[in-house]
Write a protein that holds these residues in place. Structure first.
Motif, PDB file in Angstrom:
ATOM      1  N   ARG A  60      53.420  54.601  41.494  1.00  0.00           N
ATOM      2  CA  ARG A  60      52.777  55.369  40.414  1.00  0.00           C
ATOM      3  C   ARG A  60      53.064  54.727  39.056  1.00  0.00           C
ATOM      4  O   ARG A  60      52.180  54.637  38.216  1.00  0.00           O
ATOM      5  CB  ARG A  60      53.259  56.817  40.417  1.00  0.00           C
ATOM      6  N   LEU A  77      59.014  66.563  49.709  1.00  0.00           N
ATOM      7  CA  LEU A  77      58.223  66.169  50.869  1.00  0.00           C
ATOM      8  C   LEU A  77      59.029  65.262  51.807  1.00  0.00           C
ATOM      9  O   LEU A  77      58.966  65.377  53.025  1.00  0.00           O
ATOM     10  CB  LEU A  77      56.993  65.425  50.356  1.00  0.00           C
ATOM     11  N   SER A  95      47.030  60.896  43.702  1.00  0.00           N
ATOM     12  CA  SER A  95      48.162  60.925  44.623  1.00  0.00           C
ATOM     13  C   SER A  95      48.887  62.264  44.545  1.00  0.00           C
ATOM     14  O   SER A  95      49.291  62.839  45.566  1.00  0.00           O
ATOM     15  CB  SER A  95      49.110  59.781  44.262  1.00  0.00           C
ATOM     16  N   TYR A  96      49.035  62.779  43.325  1.00  0.00           N
ATOM     17  CA  TYR A  96      49.753  64.045  43.120  1.00  0.00           C
ATOM     18  C   TYR A  96      49.140  65.174  43.932  1.00  0.00           C
ATOM     19  O   TYR A  96      49.826  65.944  44.602  1.00  0.00           O
ATOM     20  CB  TYR A  96      49.727  64.402  41.631  1.00  0.00           C
ATOM     21  N   VAL A  97      47.805  65.262  43.851  1.00  0.00           N
ATOM     22  CA  VAL A  97      47.072  66.330  44.542  1.00  0.00           C
ATOM     23  C   VAL A  97      47.311  66.259  46.047  1.00  0.00           C
ATOM     24  O   VAL A  97      47.519  67.266  46.716  1.00  0.00           O
ATOM     25  CB  VAL A  97      45.569  66.205  44.209  1.00  0.00           C
ATOM     26  N   HIS A 146      39.120  61.479  39.752  1.00  0.00           N
ATOM     27  CA  HIS A 146      38.981  62.865  39.290  1.00  0.00           C
ATOM     28  C   HIS A 146      37.923  63.607  40.101  1.00  0.00           C
ATOM     29  O   HIS A 146      38.079  64.786  40.402  1.00  0.00           O
ATOM     30  CB  HIS A 146      38.630  62.901  37.804  1.00  0.00           C
ATOM     31  N   ILE A 192      47.239  58.775  38.873  1.00  0.00           N
ATOM     32  CA  ILE A 192      48.414  59.552  39.304  1.00  0.00           C
ATOM     33  C   ILE A 192      47.976  60.846  39.978  1.00  0.00           C
ATOM     34  O   ILE A 192      48.518  61.237  41.010  1.00  0.00           O
ATOM     35  CB  ILE A 192      49.372  59.884  38.134  1.00  0.00           C
ATOM     36  N   MET A 193      46.987  61.522  39.399  1.00  0.00           N
ATOM     37  CA  MET A 193      46.594  62.828  39.939  1.00  0.00           C
ATOM     38  C   MET A 193      46.044  62.719  41.354  1.00  0.00           C
ATOM     39  O   MET A 193      46.235  63.623  42.176  1.00  0.00           O
ATOM     40  CB  MET A 193      45.564  63.499  39.027  1.00  0.00           C
ATOM     41  N   LYS A 242      49.971  64.865  47.627  1.00  0.00           N
ATOM     42  CA  LYS A 242      51.357  65.204  47.956  1.00  0.00           C
ATOM     43  C   LYS A 242      51.596  66.709  47.847  1.00  0.00           C
ATOM     44  O   LYS A 242      52.228  67.318  48.690  1.00  0.00           O
ATOM     45  CB  LYS A 242      52.338  64.463  47.036  1.00  0.00           C
ATOM     46  N   GLU A 243      51.090  67.270  46.772  1.00  0.00           N
ATOM     47  CA  GLU A 243      51.274  68.701  46.540  1.00  0.00           C
ATOM     48  C   GLU A 243      50.585  69.511  47.657  1.00  0.00           C
ATOM     49  O   GLU A 243      51.093  70.531  48.105  1.00  0.00           O
ATOM     50  CB  GLU A 243      50.679  69.045  45.173  1.00  0.00           C
ATOM     51  N   LEU A 268      44.219  56.497  33.752  1.00  0.00           N
ATOM     52  CA  LEU A 268      45.648  56.646  34.032  1.00  0.00           C
ATOM     53  C   LEU A 268      45.926  57.969  34.740  1.00  0.00           C
ATOM     54  O   LEU A 268      46.598  58.006  35.779  1.00  0.00           O
ATOM     55  CB  LEU A 268      46.405  56.569  32.698  1.00  0.00           C
ATOM     56  N   SER A 269      45.382  59.051  34.182  1.00  0.00           N
ATOM     57  CA  SER A 269      45.643  60.353  34.797  1.00  0.00           C
ATOM     58  C   SER A 269      44.975  60.447  36.171  1.00  0.00           C
ATOM     59  O   SER A 269      45.537  61.040  37.093  1.00  0.00           O
ATOM     60  CB  SER A 269      45.178  61.486  33.887  1.00  0.00           C
ATOM     61  N   TYR A 276      47.041  68.580  34.668  1.00  0.00           N
ATOM     62  CA  TYR A 276      45.902  68.202  33.815  1.00  0.00           C
ATOM     63  C   TYR A 276      46.119  68.699  32.386  1.00  0.00           C
ATOM     64  O   TYR A 276      45.791  68.004  31.417  1.00  0.00           O
ATOM     65  CB  TYR A 276      44.594  68.755  34.391  1.00  0.00           C
ATOM     66  N   VAL A 302      50.416  53.245  36.279  1.00  0.00           N
ATOM     67  CA  VAL A 302      50.430  53.559  34.844  1.00  0.00           C
ATOM     68  C   VAL A 302      50.386  52.263  34.037  1.00  0.00           C
ATOM     69  O   VAL A 302      49.602  52.130  33.088  1.00  0.00           O
ATOM     70  CB  VAL A 302      51.706  54.373  34.484  1.00  0.00           C
ATOM     71  N   VAL A 312      39.587  64.696  43.173  1.00  0.00           N
ATOM     72  CA  VAL A 312      40.430  65.881  42.949  1.00  0.00           C
ATOM     73  C   VAL A 312      39.560  67.139  42.936  1.00  0.00           C
ATOM     74  O   VAL A 312      39.847  68.129  43.612  1.00  0.00           O
ATOM     75  CB  VAL A 312      41.211  65.749  41.610  1.00  0.00           C
ATOM     76  N   TYR A 351      55.985  64.724  39.703  1.00  0.00           N
ATOM     77  CA  TYR A 351      55.646  63.949  40.902  1.00  0.00           C
ATOM     78  C   TYR A 351      56.897  63.614  41.718  1.00  0.00           C
ATOM     79  O   TYR A 351      56.936  63.765  42.944  1.00  0.00           O
ATOM     80  CB  TYR A 351      54.937  62.663  40.474  1.00  0.00           C
TER      81      TYR A 351
END
Lengths: 459, 459
Positions: free
Chosen positions: B350, A396, B388-390, B441, B385-386, B392-393, B381-382, A351, B354, B444, A389
């Motif tokens: 991803r 993973l 999915s990012y959250v 968001h 991606i976020m 995966k992480e 946009l963020s 972020y 974008v 998230v 990412y």
């Protein structure tokens, strides 16, 4: 950046640990204002707490603490700890503690009839030394001693217990050996055979643990395991204490996993900051949020688009990058590492990257209101997130980390933020951001091509 | 979307498999234009290839194929396969194939003296049925049969071999049992004891495998393992063949892991498309790229900002979402699943997200050139991606998937792209995008709060 924390595979959860905290420790005792040695604090945690937390991180569920000198103070401290921690701690008094540290190990023989970990309370260690010892069990009745081959780096080598090795068999052990291979770290995986050896040594008038180890040596019942370049420290004197602090700080920053800028610039500074933070009740998660907020203020200042604010913005972004190292350091120093913390940290990092890219793009767009500038912003913003990412998604899928190539190291966050900082100094933050953004996408492309070519396709 | 592919933990790599492909298969033979039954193609792969690939995905390294009828055709086909695949295939001729399928199992007794997997070539299966069988080994000399309790769903129940069970012990087996608990799937984990049972049955004049199983039943040497709701199909007639195709197509789309739109709308359509793609040499990775390109064209059309193009753009984006399901389907239909493919697919997804966010924002900005529009674009946009990012992480840190809450399902890509499609139909793609972006968001934030509250902090 907490991402370096490795949560170890935990084996043998039923193995107990014994921590010897019975001695007088007069050399340190005289120097530290009268606190019993096991209760001497280092970065906000006492030596005893550090030993207990190290066991806990190695997966130990049951700990026996042998106390002798300062019994009363020790007992009340341990009772409090036992309530705070999710681990069972039992006090074992050793009235014979003056006869040698071997008597403290003998004291637990009434409670333990299986293998156990043995630690000296005045020895700091990387918990992975303990997991290594646990893994070194081979089902036989053979004890294992963790030894350090880095004999030139020992703080007080004269006072250290030396060992002579024949491959992994210990052939001699003692303080006065002249020609030795390694140093006894004081971390053992003991088998019940240790109790007989202790008894035999005590019958010979030797109450030390080393005496019992010598007995085991003769029986061929003790092996060594190499701790490699892991951290440990034997604290005997006030001079040891300050050296231990320095060594511990340098051990918790792991340069192998850091990017170029983190290693050379950020780590030394974040270590200094962590030294301050660690004395406060600030938690790693608070530092994560602090680093994020600093970055957001920087991003906001960038959006004004004039040099005065850009300069401050650049400095804040680099400051944030430095502070970002502290959460991991504090979490390791205070044994507060958590999965949540590591996860939360990477999310806020992303972020923060978004905020910086948006701030810089908006600032530049104020004076250059062209569509190409917006496109540049999209490229940079997406590059920053995608670079991370792709790495995470790879880990993973393939169950191992992406190759730490030069390009992948250049696309780490420390280099990214530093480049923007340098760009800001020269009033060119947008140009600097575009450079790192484009480089991120090149990195993604190269990774895709490399992995496609490696024919890991059908693995 | 290949992300559903699960690469199984592979155990017992030394276990061989035996595939029985010796029969005449006259019922199918008469219906399919004279091709030997094991060489009958289904979605571009013959029945024999499907059996071999299923073994390969279950971690098998050595396969014996027993041939009888059409020996010559079979041998030349297998020789070719053996060169193409990284698996060892040995042909075992069975001159007595007319005496029953039990004689084909007896034929491998000269080669195998350990446990082995046993498959019928005319049975399709989900490879996880085989891994389940491998896991069901318990070191004893007991055979294991995979059975299906869904007796109402069997295509030709009259022709099926039924089993009567007492808990997991098989008490009776045969085609003519009236009151039965489950159906024999034809997938076995055999122990060498099967060879004695076969001999014993053959001495009684019964050359069938079921005859030998009945002998094992009497000795208490056979257990059952439930395949749950996994896919398998016994193909005997041309009618079976087309039913098997339908069932296979529906089995490879995994609705449990799909989002709401994917399950209801995208899957039925992508399955139809996959039926076409599978007949061509198009690979899953090509489909991944195709879906990405369709999305990019959609994003480009969005950037014009007028309704005519917006409408086409919306349709293309939804089309891309449908095509995105095909890569995973084809990879499962053709046994081409790969870690690289799964990784590559999520990366391009991803990038496509974008592109869409950038295209829509730019299109809207043409008529609304306000900074708030740009901010909206950054948020969307963020968010994409976020989200999915959250996820995966989280999987990386906690070693399990994020809870599939309603909010997390709503933030999946299928819902996101469908919302934008609907927005485009009503000429409001920017507003639709902002909605899903903000929701991402929120998702998230809710995830962070939930996990923090669950006190998984110190786990």
């Amino acid at each position: 950046m907490i991402s370096n924390i490795k949560i170890e595979n935990i084996k043998n959860q039923n193995l107990p640990a014994v921590i010897i905290a019975a001695g007088e420790g007069f050399r340190l005792f005289n120097g530290n204002g009268g606190i019993p040695k096991p209760l001497t604090p280092i970065f906000g945690k006492t030596l005893l707490e550090r030993s207990i937390h190290s066991c806990r991180e190695a997966g130990i569920k049951k700990i026996y603490v042998v106390v002798g000198c300062f019994k009363q103070e020790m007992v009340s401290f341990i009772e409090q700890l036992d309530q705070e921690l999710d681990i069972s701690i039992q006090v074992v008094p050793n009235p014979h503690w003056r006869k040698g540290n071997g008597t403290s190990v003998s004291a637990v023989s009434a409670f333990i009839d299986s293998a156990f970990l043995l630690l000296m309370c005045d020895h700091l260690c990387d918990p992975s030394i303990l997991t290594n010892l646990i893994d070194a069990q081979n089902g036989e009745n053979t004890c294992v001693l963790a030894v350090d081959y880095r004999t030139n780096d020992i703080f007080d080598i004269d006072d250290a217990t030396k060992v002579v090795l024949d491959n992994f068999d210990i052939t001699a052990i003692g303080k006065d050996i002249v020609k030795y291979d390694a140093v006894d770290t004081g971390f053992f995986l003991c088998q019940p055979s240790i109790f007989d050896a202790l008894k035999s040594a005590q019958q010979d008038g030797d109450g030390s643990l080393s005496g019992a180890i010598r007995k085991l040596t003769k029986l061929g019942r003790i092996r060594a395991v190499n701790i490699g370049n892991r951290f440990w420290f034997d604290i005997d004197t006030p001079a040891c204490l300050s050296s231990a602090k320095r060594k511990l700080l340098s051990a918790i920053s792991k340069p192998n996993e850091d990017g170029y800028i983190a290693r050379v610039l950020n780590r030394p500074l974040s270590c200094k900051l962590s030294e301050l933070f660690v004395q406060t009740p600030i938690t790693p998660n608070m530092i994560t949020v602090l680093s994020f907020l600093i970055c957001c203020i920087g991003a906001y200042l960038f959006s004004f688009g004039d040099y005065k604010w850009t300069l401050y913005a650049g400095i804040l972004v680099q400051l944030s990058s430095i502070v970002d190292g502290c959460d991991g350091e504090i979490s390791r120093l205070k044994f507060q590492a958590s999965r949540f913390g590591a996860w939360f940290d990477t999310i806020l990092d992303r972020y923060a990257d978004v905020a910086i890219a948006a701030g810089i793009t908006f600032g530049y767009w104020q004076t250059h209101p062209q569509p190409a500038v917006l496109l540049g912003g999209v490229i940079a913003l997406s590059g920053f997130i995608m670079s991370s990412y792709v790495r995470k998604e790879y880990e993973l899928r393939f169950n191992h980390r992406l190759h730490n190539s030069i390009l992948n190291r250049l696309n780490k966050r420390d280099v990214r933020l530093f480049t923007i900082f340098i760009g800001a100094l020269f009033n060119q933050p947008f140009e600097a951001m575009i450079c790192v953004g484009v480089l991120s996408h090149i990195g993604v492309g190269v990774n895709i091509l490399n992995i496609y070519r490696k024919k890991e396709k059908y693995s």
